[in-house]
Motif scaffolding. Structure first.
Motif, mmCIF file in Angstrom:
data_model
loop_
_atom_site.group_PDB
_atom_site.id
_atom_site.type_symbol
_atom_site.label_atom_id
_atom_site.label_comp_id
_atom_site.label_asym_id
_atom_site.label_seq_id
_atom_site.Cartn_x
_atom_site.Cartn_y
_atom_site.Cartn_z
ATOM 1 N N VAL A 294 41.926 45.468 35.807
ATOM 2 C CA VAL A 294 42.493 45.961 34.619
ATOM 3 C C VAL A 294 42.845 45.038 33.447
ATOM 4 N N LYS A 295 42.548 45.330 32.472
ATOM 5 C CA LYS A 295 42.975 44.405 31.379
ATOM 6 C C LYS A 295 43.292 45.211 29.985
ATOM 7 N N ASP A 296 44.647 45.157 29.761
ATOM 8 C CA ASP A 296 44.955 45.930 28.277
ATOM 9 C C ASP A 296 44.767 47.357 28.660
ATOM 10 N N GLY A 297 45.053 47.976 29.743
ATOM 11 C CA GLY A 297 44.721 49.361 30.022
ATOM 12 C C GLY A 297 43.160 49.949 30.201
ATOM 13 N N GLU A 298 42.447 49.001 30.211
ATOM 14 C CA GLU A 298 40.890 49.230 30.480
ATOM 15 C C GLU A 298 40.528 48.744 31.841
ATOM 16 N N ILE A 299 39.877 49.656 32.681
ATOM 17 C CA ILE A 299 39.319 49.135 33.756
ATOM 18 C C ILE A 299 37.844 48.307 33.577
ATOM 19 N N VAL A 300 38.121 46.924 34.056
ATOM 20 C CA VAL A 300 37.007 46.107 33.597
ATOM 21 C C VAL A 300 35.798 46.297 34.806
ATOM 22 N N ARG A 301 36.292 46.308 36.185
ATOM 23 C CA ARG A 301 35.443 46.507 37.368
ATOM 24 C C ARG A 301 35.954 47.441 38.527
ATOM 25 N N LEU A 302 35.412 48.571 38.931
ATOM 26 C CA LEU A 302 35.805 49.269 39.844
ATOM 27 C C LEU A 302 35.241 49.394 40.988
ATOM 28 N N LEU A 303 35.781 49.253 42.168
ATOM 29 C CA LEU A 303 34.988 49.253 43.763
ATOM 30 C C LEU A 303 35.683 50.324 44.327
ATOM 31 N N LEU B 240 37.473 44.126 49.317
ATOM 32 C CA LEU B 240 37.257 44.343 48.155
ATOM 33 C C LEU B 240 38.034 43.715 46.894
ATOM 34 N N ILE B 241 39.113 43.259 47.296
ATOM 35 C CA ILE B 241 39.754 42.545 46.493
ATOM 36 C C ILE B 241 39.126 41.138 45.920
ATOM 37 N N GLU B 242 38.457 40.576 47.091
ATOM 38 C CA GLU B 242 37.806 39.487 46.910
ATOM 39 C C GLU B 242 36.277 39.640 45.964
ATOM 40 N N ALA B 243 35.862 40.966 46.127
ATOM 41 C CA ALA B 243 34.840 41.087 45.311
ATOM 42 C C ALA B 243 35.111 41.315 43.723
ATOM 43 N N VAL B 244 36.359 41.576 43.419
ATOM 44 C CA VAL B 244 36.571 41.943 42.232
ATOM 45 C C VAL B 244 37.344 40.775 41.419
ATOM 46 N N ILE B 245 38.071 39.828 42.199
ATOM 47 C CA ILE B 245 39.335 38.816 41.646
ATOM 48 C C ILE B 245 38.548 37.729 40.792
ATOM 49 N N THR B 246 39.015 37.414 39.873
ATOM 50 C CA THR B 246 38.685 36.351 39.071
ATOM 51 C C THR B 246 39.969 35.361 38.743
ATOM 52 N N PRO B 247 39.571 34.087 38.205
ATOM 53 C CA PRO B 247 40.776 33.445 38.058
ATOM 54 C C PRO B 247 41.741 33.834 36.787
ATOM 55 N N ALA B 248 41.295 34.754 35.960
ATOM 56 C CA ALA B 248 42.056 35.434 35.230
ATOM 57 C C ALA B 248 43.187 36.245 35.400
ATOM 58 N N VAL B 249 42.860 36.728 36.987
ATOM 59 C CA VAL B 249 43.961 37.725 37.504
ATOM 60 C C VAL B 249 45.361 37.027 37.667
ATOM 61 N N LYS B 250 46.368 37.873 37.525
ATOM 62 C CA LYS B 250 47.666 37.455 37.467
ATOM 63 C C LYS B 250 48.550 37.902 38.404
ATOM 64 N N GLY B 251 48.142 39.168 38.930
ATOM 65 C CA GLY B 251 48.744 39.969 39.967
ATOM 66 C C GLY B 251 47.966 40.907 40.491
ATOM 67 N N ILE B 252 48.668 41.553 41.721
ATOM 68 C CA ILE B 252 48.254 42.646 42.379
ATOM 69 C C ILE B 252 49.090 43.727 42.365
ATOM 70 N N GLY B 253 48.940 44.960 42.087
ATOM 71 C CA GLY B 253 49.727 46.222 42.207
ATOM 72 C C GLY B 253 48.995 46.979 43.290
ATOM 73 N N ILE B 254 49.793 47.985 44.258
ATOM 74 C CA ILE B 254 49.078 48.742 45.197
ATOM 75 C C ILE B 254 49.957 49.987 45.023
ATOM 76 N N GLY B 255 49.199 51.224 44.964
ATOM 77 C CA GLY B 255 50.051 52.557 45.247
ATOM 78 C C GLY B 255 49.504 53.230 46.590
ATOM 79 N N VAL B 256 50.560 53.435 47.528
ATOM 80 C CA VAL B 256 50.243 53.907 49.024
ATOM 81 C C VAL B 256 51.028 54.985 49.323
ATOM 82 N N PRO B 257 50.324 56.195 49.838
ATOM 83 C CA PRO B 257 51.153 57.460 50.024
ATOM 84 C C PRO B 257 51.884 57.362 51.205
ATOM 85 N N SER B 258 53.115 56.710 50.994
ATOM 86 C CA SER B 258 54.080 56.335 51.873
ATOM 87 C C SER B 258 55.712 56.366 51.257
ATOM 88 N N VAL B 259 56.442 56.187 52.403
ATOM 89 C CA VAL B 259 57.708 55.459 51.950
ATOM 90 C C VAL B 259 57.449 54.129 52.055
#
Length: 267
Positions: free
Chosen positions: A17-26, A46-65
């Protein structure tokens, strides 16, 4: 650029995701019945398939506590093997990037509050109506998480003979011998009017607890919003503080991939 991940028992969706726009989705069906390591490996691939040197971090939403500080997830809904997973530690060690983990409903709320039609509201409550009822609070563009990312879980509050989740989710329609999907296909009916009254009561509860500027309705039932909106508003207008109702904005979620966009905003 950041990576946003929406993890569920049905699918894993990973995007840059860049500036609120999805660049590539798997997206792939989640190996939810597999061992803990199998799901971790699937996510990593899946992360390895989309990651680039420009990626600064990873955020994850999980259905749990979630232990947000340590990034530990507990008893993930739909993935039986994930009883206690140190997700942040695992991914940071693997990808050498900062990783943030939060509840999936919170990520959805953050996405719609930041990028949806009501994005200019200062206080926004996002209510998801689907197989259950979820709720999250966003203030000045930031989530109010609570100690265990469980703030705003109002569906479990007692209501009538059960709780709000029973009367404001798909369980309401199942209890009437049908489903939300079938009821929506049938169009306007007294059943939707009754449902709207219950949702109106739920929103009155939100007004008492949070007095927000805006409420966004998400989840699968949000697609049927026109079928219950009138009855919902009729009930809301019975709230004893008219000024709160007069200034209140309510709208169904109007952006796609809100959970992924919200996850990409986690820091």
């Amino acid at each position: 650029m950041y990576i946003g991940i929406d993890l569920g028992g049905t699918n894993i969706r990973v995007a840059t995701v860049k500036d609120g726009e999805i660049v590539r989705l798997l997206s792939e069906p989640c190996l939810s019945q597999g061992a803990e390591e199998a799901v971790l490996e699937q996510m990593s691939r899946l992360i390895e398939a989309v990651i680039t040197p420009a990626v600064k971090g990873i955020g994850i939403g999980v259905p749990s506590v979630v232990d947000r500080e340590k990034g530990i997830v507990y008893n993930v809904v739909g993935i039986p093997s994930w009883k206690e997973v140190r997700l942040k530690e695992y991914l940071e060690n693997r990808f050498r990037l900062p990783v943030s983990v939060n509840n999936d409903c919170n990520c959805f709320a953050l996405g719609v509050a930041r990028y949806g039609s009501l994005r200019n509201a200062r206080e926004t409550v996002c209510v998801t109506l689907g197989t259950g009822v979820g709720s999250s609070l966003v203030v000045d563009g930031k989530l109010y998480n609570g100690h265990n990312t469980g703030a705003g879980e109002i569906g479990s509050i007692p209501y009538l003979d059960k709780d709000y989740e029973y009367y404001c989710s798909s369980r309401f329609f199942v209890g009437k011998g049908t489903s939300g999907k079938e009821a929506a296909a049938a169009g306007p009916s007294p059943l939707w009017e009754e449902f709207g009254i219950h949702v109106g009561k739920l929103i009155q509860l939100i007004l008492y607890a949070f007095d927000p500027e805006a409420i966004i309705i998400g989840g699968s039932i949000a697609k049927a919003f026109p079928l219950f909106a009138e009855a919902m508003w009729k009930e809301i207008r019975l709230f004893p503080y008219p000024q709160s109702v007069e200034n209140l904005k309510i709208a169904p979620a109007d952006i796609e991939n809100a959970g992924i966009l919200g996850a990409s905003l986690l820091r």
